[in-house]
Design an enzyme around this catalytic site. Structure first.
Site, PDB file in Angstrom:
ATOM      1  N   LYS A 178      33.960  11.263  55.222  1.00 43.10           N
ATOM      2  CA  LYS A 178      35.411  11.126  55.359  1.00 43.10           C
ATOM      3  C   LYS A 178      36.027  12.492  55.143  1.00 43.10           C
ATOM      4  O   LYS A 178      35.466  13.314  54.412  1.00 43.10           O
ATOM      5  CB  LYS A 178      35.951  10.163  54.288  1.00 43.10           C
TER       6      LYS A 178
HETATM    7  N1  GLU Z   1      38.717   5.650  60.060  1.00 39.83           N
HETATM    8  C1  GLU Z   1      38.033   4.468  60.480  1.00 39.83           C
HETATM    9  C2  GLU Z   1      37.401   3.767  59.290  1.00 39.83           C
HETATM   10  O1  GLU Z   1      37.800   3.945  58.156  1.00 39.83           O
HETATM   11  C3  GLU Z   1      37.069   4.729  61.635  1.00 39.83           C
HETATM   12  C4  GLU Z   1      35.988   5.710  61.362  1.00 39.83           C
HETATM   13  C5  GLU Z   1      35.160   6.107  62.581  1.00 39.83           C
HETATM   14  O2  GLU Z   1      35.381   5.560  63.651  1.00 39.83           O
HETATM   15  O3  GLU Z   1      34.298   6.976  62.424  1.00 39.83           O
HETATM   16  O4  GLU Z   1      36.527   2.944  59.438  1.00 39.83           O
END
Ligand code: GLU
Length: 416
Positions: free
Chosen positions: A109
């Site tokens: 993240k």
């Molecule tokens: N931000 C989204 C999540 O928390 C998608 C992450 C992604 O597609 O890599 O799942």
């Protein structure tokens, strides 16, 4: 700087419970819980303030938690509250999420502590590209693949693709959630909300609820909340309450979603939507309803308001919207909670399909993406529910146990 945050509190408790039950301890547990790499980035950008150029520095982060099962994967968040602790907890959640839906990715993240709406387009582009310059050595098609999250969108992904491609050649698979014109996948934008609605429908049917008789309240009207609302209406549900950061609206007979979307486009918020009465975000959580979909930030349902939450089903569209004390209270009262790592996994699942299409240079039809997405989510939900029944635990604990076991197994196989 390691600021404690609500995410760490929430996830820490759920993880400890799952690790204890799996009897995973010592270095094996430490390995599963520690980040592979945590990168902190200072991003300088010149902003226009009252006609003058003023230099600002923003703090950016990329936490790569685990890549035992495949490249790091996870969103980038632009929000004033972004910090290292929160990013670390959300990176971990991505590891469990990708393992749970069984796609060949790990978890990561990132984000920047910024209020993106206070910057203009040129400044946002500058900020994103400077951040990407410093992040470029650690991301890559087979290394770490960012995607949108709160405060970011396909345009931000397009800027990252552009910046990254300057030094690496055109690599569409380096980010997902891109505009379709640049290799994005049809269906990716609505995928998270669509998956939420699909699971809400599945669980409602299991409880013999008729969609037409089921009232739904959705907190948060960003990308996830708005697409969940559209999909819920298409499945025949009645949305009685919606909210955004400015507050909420309520209509017992149901809110027409197309009108709500048009109103937000015109006025910037839901307030004043014709045929609705105003409610606060707190009141929305306490409405008598069949289904509640928290689709805003983490920690919105707490021990302070859980007793007033009067729904049968909660589908966690947001990451970590329910604190562990609230979770316990709600479970005791028999509320069915579809946990975040399953409920909102449609986003990363569609990201995986986008990445596969990019590797193959062969785009799929929207219907193919959404059909595969719904099939995989449904199957995962069945597996989680079966495990929950077998082990006499709730869906969240079952989902964590399954995901942690898969990551642990991959680590043991690889031998690091
Ligand atoms: N931000 C989204 C999540 O928390 C998608 C992450 C992604 O597609 O890599 O799942």
């Amino acid at each position: 700087m390691d600021e404690r945050c609500v995410c760490q509190e929430i996830q820490g408790y759920f993880l400890d419970r799952a690790f204890d039950r799996l009897k995973l301890k010592g270095p094996r547990r430490d390995l599963l819980l520690s980040s592979f790499r945590e990168t902190q980035i200072t991003v300088p950008v010149t902003l226009r303030h009252n006609g003058e150029n003023v230099l600002h520095t923003f703090q950016g982060y990329r936490v790569q938690h685990n890549h035992a099962r495949g490249p790091f994967k996870g969103g980038l968040r632009f929000h004033p509250d972004v910090n290292l602790g929160e990013t670390r907890a959300l990176a971990q959640l991505m590891t469990w999420k990708t393992a749970l839906v069984d796609i060949p990715f790990g978890g990561a993240k990132g984000g920047i502590a910024v209020a993106p709406e206070q910057l203009n387009d040129t400044e946002r582009e500058e900020l994103t590209k400077r951040f990407c310059q410093k992040m470029a050595p650690i991301i890559g098609v087979h290394d770490d693949i960012p995607a949108p999250d709160i405060g970011t969108n396909p345009q931000v992904m397009a800027w990252i693709l552009d910046e990254y491609s300057k030094s690496h050649g055109f690599r569409t698979g380096v980010v997902t959630g891109k505009p379709v014109e640049l290799g994005g996948s049809a269906g990716r934008l609505e995928a998270t909300g669509d998956g939420v609605a699909h699971l809400a429908h599945k669980v409602a049917r299991q409880l013999s609820l008729d969609p037409a008789q089921s009232r739904v309240a959705i907190q948060g009207f960003g990308n996830v909340g708005s697409h969940a609302a559209i999909a819920m209406v298409n499945l025949g549900f009645r949305i009685v309450a919606l909210s955004d950061v400015h507050g909420g609206v309520f209509a017992e007979q149901g809110i027409p979603i197309d009108r709500a979307l048009a109103h937000v486009r015109e006025t910037g918020s839901l307030s004043g939507l014709d045929g609705t009465s105003p409610i606060t975000n707190a009141e929305l959580l306490e409405l008598p309803c069949e289904i509640l979909i928290p689709a805003a930030l983490e920690g919105t349902i707490t021990s302070g308001n859980a007793a007033d939450v009067r729904v049968g089903i909660i589908v966690e569209a947001a990451n970590m919207p329910v604190t562990h004390e609230a979770d316990q209270q709600l479970q005791q009262r028999g509320v069915v909670i579809v946990p975040d790592l399953l409920a909102n996994a449609g986003g990363v699942l569609a990201s995986y399909y986008e990445w596969v299409q990019n590797l193959q240079q062969f785009p799929w039809e929207r219907e193919t993406v959404l059909r595969r997405l719904e099939e995989r989510l449904s199957l995962t939900c069945d597996t989680v529910q079966e495990l929950a029944r077998e082990r006499e635990i709730d869906m969240r604990t079952a989902a964590y146990e399954l995901a942690i076991s898969r990551v642990d197994h991959a680590i043991q196989l690889r031998g690091f």
